[in-house]
Write an enzyme that holds these catalytic residues in place. Structure first.
Site, PDB file in Angstrom:
ATOM      1  N   ALA A 170       0.836  -1.201   0.000  1.00 18.18           N
ATOM      2  CA  ALA A 170       0.000   0.000   0.000  1.00 18.18           C
ATOM      3  C   ALA A 170       0.872   1.252   0.000  1.00 18.18           C
ATOM      4  CB  ALA A 170      -0.930   0.011   1.211  1.00 18.18           C
TER       5      ALA A 170
ATOM      6  N   GLU B  59       5.620  11.751   0.414  1.00 21.27           N
ATOM      7  CA  GLU B  59       4.480  12.632   0.731  1.00 21.27           C
ATOM      8  C   GLU B  59       3.545  12.774  -0.479  1.00 21.27           C
ATOM      9  OE1 GLU B  59       4.880  15.822   3.359  1.00 21.27           O
ATOM     10  OE2 GLU B  59       6.619  14.993   4.391  1.00 21.27           O
TER      11      GLU B  59
END
Lengths: 257, 382
Positions: free
Chosen positions: B130, B364
């Protein structure tokens, strides 16, 4: 303990100085607290941490100097005072500044006044000693160590590379030399707190001074940068040939022997 | 229009700039070689309040607004990126969840120590399966009595080796998945069942360590849920969204530093009898570096300003992250080119920045995900 610091806003020492028509070009330059005055502020904070009391920083200048006063407040001073020169049209010199400071200190109670050894811009080192003379208090310049016990101070001074140990009584004015301490950076919480600390501006009327009494005692005739250094001369050949050439250059070109 | 910053923001800019230049920069090479940040530099950052910049004043921080944070991050970006990564992962994604979404009780319990830097925070979302698809979590949390039992493996977790407090995302309802089935938790490193792996070996960001974190029947008290049960995916997006402009600001700072280094080198380095800065090829590179960086800076501060006006600024934040990080990479590439052979040598900082720049396009939220967000916002309602 009533602790006062007299400080000056100066050119950042890393700025390139440019002179146009005898006037230093301040356009776009960064300004800072005179680095020697930072030692004075740091020492004031150290004194307060050890003995308690209140720190007041004072400067002579225009409203631009509020920024540097705020930085001193952010480092840990309690209050700041700007002695405003806005009403002065003529030149301002060390006489003018020390007269204004002395007027400010007339009704103040102080145990110690700290200042920088010199300001890095003009390097005169006059204001603090003049102030001590006006106030008729003890003064010690270029200090590198300060311990206060009751009414007396133990001080080490830098005297041309040697150390002089002196004991003096308060009230006292000292000027701070490199080596005394390592000034702290203003912390982020310190910067936020500084916004709320008092910063007072006093003009000539508040100080009970007249413009005529503050007229500079000196006049700047000219300002110029040091001449650029020429590239050095490289001597070549065998060592004895180089010595001969060097002797000849010293005699005939430099004319020193 | 007003491009001026407030007096206190200017003071912060000067303070961080001087601190970074005088105290951190002299250790940049050592950090790189030792893959370790000297403790005194971390302690100094704590003393200056840098660990509490995003935590509100009532919890011991200073609660800077977004523009203020960007000003600090930009200056931190001027030095070794491992240093700013350690601080940024803590002040950004490592604590934002608690600040924005946690209950008063959790805030009181954790924020004061995080603000003082006594405890270090980190953000544990990514898993081997993920990454950009953050909804595909394998980590699960099952409710047993008044506790949640967490099982699963997180990876690439920045600050994990030194962190005390983890913001962890786990699947609490498989059926619902991202739509109401993911929950955020505060997990302490000392909770039973938490194992932090060895630091990963990375291309750059030396001194800032990432590692795997394994949760094995880890018992988490019920009150340690951040926000509402099932709302974790929304929380993750909120936290990541706030981090974006910060990363953009850091990238602007690094780009500015690279421009300074390149100008300095170009004026010193002589070829064909004159400094290479006299060559148009070099001048044009410098002009492009400066122009792109200024554009990135403007986008970054505009997005930050919009957030401070109460806007979500989703598109603007993503555009700033995308453009500023790509700019940083372009600028680093040109900086190495201007330095020539020396730019490839580890003794010159351009080489380090070149490697450190690369991750900014990935973490990010990858820049592909940023493009996805931007276009989604553009096509909304159409």
């Amino acid at each position: 303990m009533n602790i006062y610091v007299v400080m000056k806003r100066t050119f950042d020492t890393e700025e390139k100085v440019e002179i146009n028509d005898g006037i230093i070009d301040e356009e776009g330059a960064e300004f800072v607290i005179n680095p020697y005055d930072e030692y004075a502020i740091e020492e004031a904070i150290v004194l307060k941490e050890a003995h308690g009391g209140e720190i007041t920083v004072v400067t002579v200048g225009n409203e631009d100097a509020e920024k540097e006063l705020r930085t001193a407040l952010a480092m840990g001073a309690d209050q700041a005072v700007l002695l405003d020169t806005e009403d002065l049209d003529g030149e301002i010199d060390h006489y003018t500044i020390s007269e204004m400071l002395s007027a400010f200190f007339q009704d103040k109670e102080y145990d110690i006044i700290l200042g920088g050894n010199v300001a890095v811009d003009d390097g005169a080192g006059q204001v603090a000693p003049r102030l001590a003379e006006k106030l008729e208090i003890n003064q010690l310049t270029t200090i590198t160590k300060l311990d206060i016990d009751g009414e007396s101070a133990y001080i080490e001074r830098d005297v041309e590379g040697d150390v002089e140990i002196v004991e003096a009584n308060l009230p006292l004015l000292v000027t701070c030399q490199q080596g005394l301490n390592e000034p702290r950076y203003p912390s982020l919480p310190g910067i936020m707190k500084a916004k709320k600390k008092p910063l007072e501006t006093l003009d000539l009327d508040d100080l009970d001074l007249d413009e005529d009494d503050l007229e500079a005692k000196t006049r700047t005739v000219d300002r110029f940068l040091p001449p650029e250094k020429d590239a050095g001369k490289r001597l070549e050949g065998e060592p004895h040939e180089q010595v001969q050439e060097l002797m000849s250059l010293l005699k005939n070109e430099a004319k020193v022997i | 229009m007003n491009y001026n910053i407030s007096e206190e923001n200017e003071q912060m800019r000067m303070m961080v700039k001087n601190f970074v230049e005088n105290e951190v920069e002299p250790y940049a090479q050592e950090i790189e070689e030792e893959d370790d940040i000297p403790q005194h530099l971390v302690d100094q950052a704590k003393e200056l309040g840098l660990f509490g910049l995003s935590i509100p004043e009532e919890y011991g921080g200073i609660g800077l607004d977004t523009v203020g944070k960007c000003i600090v991050y930009e200056q931190l970006g001027r030095t070794h990126n491992g240093y700013v990564s350690l601080i940024g992962a803590h002040t950004g994604i490592g604590t934002t969840g608690l600040v924005r979404l946690a209950s008063e009780r959790l805030k009181q319990k954790y924020l004061p120590d995080l603000a003082a830097g006594k405890k270090i925070g980190c953000f544990a979302l990514s898993e081997p399966g993920a990454g950009s698809d953050a909804t595909n979590l394998g980590t699960t949390a099952e409710k047993k009595g008044d506790k949640w039992i967490v099982n699963g493996t997180k990876h690439f977790i920045t600050n994990a080796p030194i962190a005390d407090v983890f913001t962890v995302f786990a699947l609490t309802d498989k059926e619902k998945g991202a739509k109401g089935g993911i929950t955020a938790f505060v997990i302490e490193k000392d909770f039973p069942g938490v194992t932090v792996g060895k630091p990963d070996k990375k291309m750059g960001l030396k001194g800032s360590h990432t590692s795997q974190v394994v949760f094995e029947d880890c018992e988490v008290p019920e009150e340690n849920v951040i926000g509402e049960v099932g709302m974790g995916y929304v929380s993750a997006l909120t936290i990541l969204g706030e981090g974006r402009v910060g990363l953009a600001a850091r990238s602007v700072g690094s780009s500015k530093k690279l421009i300074d280094l390149s100008m300095e080198y170009a004026e010193e380095r002589k070829q064909f009898g004159k400094p290479i800065s006299k060559q148009q090829a070099i001048q044009w590179m410098l002009a492009d570096m400066e122009t792109e960086t200024e554009a990135a800076k403007t986008m970054t501060y505009r997005a930050a300003w919009l957030i401070d006006q109460g806007e979500k600024a989703i598109k603007e934040s993503s555009m700033a992250k995308l453009f500023a990080t790509e700019t940083y990479n372009n600028v680093a590439d040109k900086a190495v080119q201007i330095h020539g052979g020396m730019g490839y040598m580890a003794e010159y900082p351009a080489e380090r920045f070149y490697r450190d720049a690369r991750i900014t396009k990935i973490y990010e939220g990858t820049n592909e995900i940023q493009r996805l967000i931007i276009s989604k916002e553009m096509l909304k309602g159409s």
